[in-house]
Design a protein around this motif. Sequence first.
Motif, mmCIF file in Angstrom:
data_model
loop_
_atom_site.group_PDB
_atom_site.id
_atom_site.type_symbol
_atom_site.label_atom_id
_atom_site.label_comp_id
_atom_site.label_asym_id
_atom_site.label_seq_id
_atom_site.Cartn_x
_atom_site.Cartn_y
_atom_site.Cartn_z
ATOM 1 N N UNK A 192 32.527 27.841 58.322
ATOM 2 C CA UNK A 192 33.979 27.661 58.258
ATOM 3 C C UNK A 192 34.567 28.531 57.148
ATOM 4 N N UNK A 193 33.798 28.745 56.095
ATOM 5 C CA UNK A 193 34.222 29.609 54.994
ATOM 6 C C UNK A 193 34.205 31.075 55.435
ATOM 7 N N UNK A 194 33.091 31.506 56.055
ATOM 8 C CA UNK A 194 32.978 32.859 56.611
ATOM 9 C C UNK A 194 32.077 32.796 57.835
ATOM 10 N N UNK A 195 32.625 33.185 58.957
ATOM 11 C CA UNK A 195 31.892 33.118 60.209
ATOM 12 C C UNK A 195 30.594 33.928 60.133
ATOM 13 N N UNK A 196 29.497 33.302 60.542
ATOM 14 C CA UNK A 196 28.207 33.973 60.580
ATOM 15 C C UNK A 196 27.428 33.920 59.282
ATOM 16 N N UNK A 197 28.002 33.303 58.244
ATOM 17 C CA UNK A 197 27.338 33.276 56.941
ATOM 18 C C UNK A 197 26.141 32.335 56.919
ATOM 19 N N UNK A 198 26.204 31.242 57.685
ATOM 20 C CA UNK A 198 25.120 30.268 57.667
ATOM 21 C C UNK A 198 23.788 30.906 58.040
ATOM 22 N N UNK A 199 23.780 31.749 59.066
ATOM 23 C CA UNK A 199 22.509 32.348 59.489
ATOM 24 C C UNK A 199 21.982 33.363 58.478
ATOM 25 N N UNK A 200 22.831 33.768 57.530
ATOM 26 C CA UNK A 200 22.386 34.675 56.469
ATOM 27 C C UNK A 200 21.707 33.928 55.330
ATOM 28 N N UNK A 201 22.018 32.636 55.178
ATOM 29 C CA UNK A 201 21.442 31.880 54.070
ATOM 30 C C UNK A 201 20.415 30.838 54.523
ATOM 31 N N UNK A 202 20.284 30.643 55.825
ATOM 32 C CA UNK A 202 19.243 29.781 56.380
ATOM 33 C C UNK A 202 18.632 30.503 57.568
ATOM 34 N N UNK A 203 17.332 30.599 57.588
ATOM 35 C CA UNK A 203 16.657 31.266 58.697
ATOM 36 C C UNK A 203 15.233 30.760 58.808
ATOM 37 N N UNK A 204 14.435 31.493 59.560
ATOM 38 C CA UNK A 204 13.025 31.130 59.730
ATOM 39 C C UNK A 204 12.135 32.281 59.286
ATOM 40 N N UNK A 205 11.063 31.937 58.618
ATOM 41 C CA UNK A 205 10.079 32.931 58.231
ATOM 42 C C UNK A 205 9.425 33.469 59.499
ATOM 43 N N UNK A 206 9.435 34.804 59.709
ATOM 44 C CA UNK A 206 8.904 35.359 60.955
ATOM 45 C C UNK A 206 7.415 35.096 61.160
ATOM 46 N N UNK A 207 6.675 34.901 60.081
ATOM 47 C CA UNK A 207 5.232 34.684 60.217
ATOM 48 C C UNK A 207 4.880 33.211 60.381
ATOM 49 N N UNK A 208 5.442 32.362 59.514
ATOM 50 C CA UNK A 208 5.076 30.943 59.552
ATOM 51 C C UNK A 208 5.973 30.117 60.462
ATOM 52 N N UNK A 209 7.204 30.620 60.704
ATOM 53 C CA UNK A 209 8.161 29.870 61.502
ATOM 54 C C UNK A 209 8.867 28.774 60.727
ATOM 55 N N UNK A 210 8.553 28.649 59.435
ATOM 56 C CA UNK A 210 9.170 27.613 58.612
ATOM 57 C C UNK A 210 10.608 27.992 58.253
ATOM 58 N N UNK A 211 11.442 26.967 58.059
ATOM 59 C CA UNK A 211 12.834 27.194 57.672
ATOM 60 C C UNK A 211 12.885 27.708 56.236
ATOM 61 N N UNK A 212 13.692 28.738 56.011
ATOM 62 C CA UNK A 212 13.883 29.320 54.686
ATOM 63 C C UNK A 212 15.334 29.087 54.278
#
Length: 198
Positions: A142-162
């Motif tokens: 809501x603050x900036x569209x698309x920002x959430x996926x920049x600060x929360x994602x998944x580790x490409x190797x382990x698949x864990x949330x970062x």
Amino acid sequence: MAKLAERSLGAADKGFTGGVVTAVSSNGTYSFTKPNRDSITLLAGLGVDGDVHAGVTVKHRSRVAQDPTQPNLRQVHLMHEELFTELAGQGHEVRPGDLGENVTTRGIDLLALPTGTLLRFGDGGAVVEVTGLRNPCLQIDAFQDGLLKRVVGRDPESGEIVRRAGIMSVVREGGVVRPGDAVHAELPAHPHTPLERV
């Protein structure tokens, strides 16, 4: 301005790493962002004096709705300024306080600190204990569209949330914190426990 503490390969083994406070922010009302201040005062066991999230029990509205008697492990929110530089390269302009943090730092890897790390600020006597990672919510988009996926994602190797939107802490010793204060991290005894969301 306080001298940025030097980091060496042996710093973690010695139990200390360091950086500098670049901004401090607080807000007495619920709002996603927090205005910058000349200084903030930390109150032992409570949080930032005058900040809406200060208190012994939870103050974040989503947590209050779940159980208002939970201990407040999110009294002081810290974020590393290096994240803002990275986000700028991805088209997001973010400044200190914009994401609701109380203390913005540079030169210390906040996300790599173990649970229980003590952070000591300048000469004002303030000390916080790191409790865990901030768990960002949809308000970021809501603050900036698309920002959430920049600060929360998944580790490409382990698949864990970062989670990269800073860390949370409780105040162990009160005192004043100002931009330019050195910040020193005192690591807990081994074995270290990685940060989890709180």
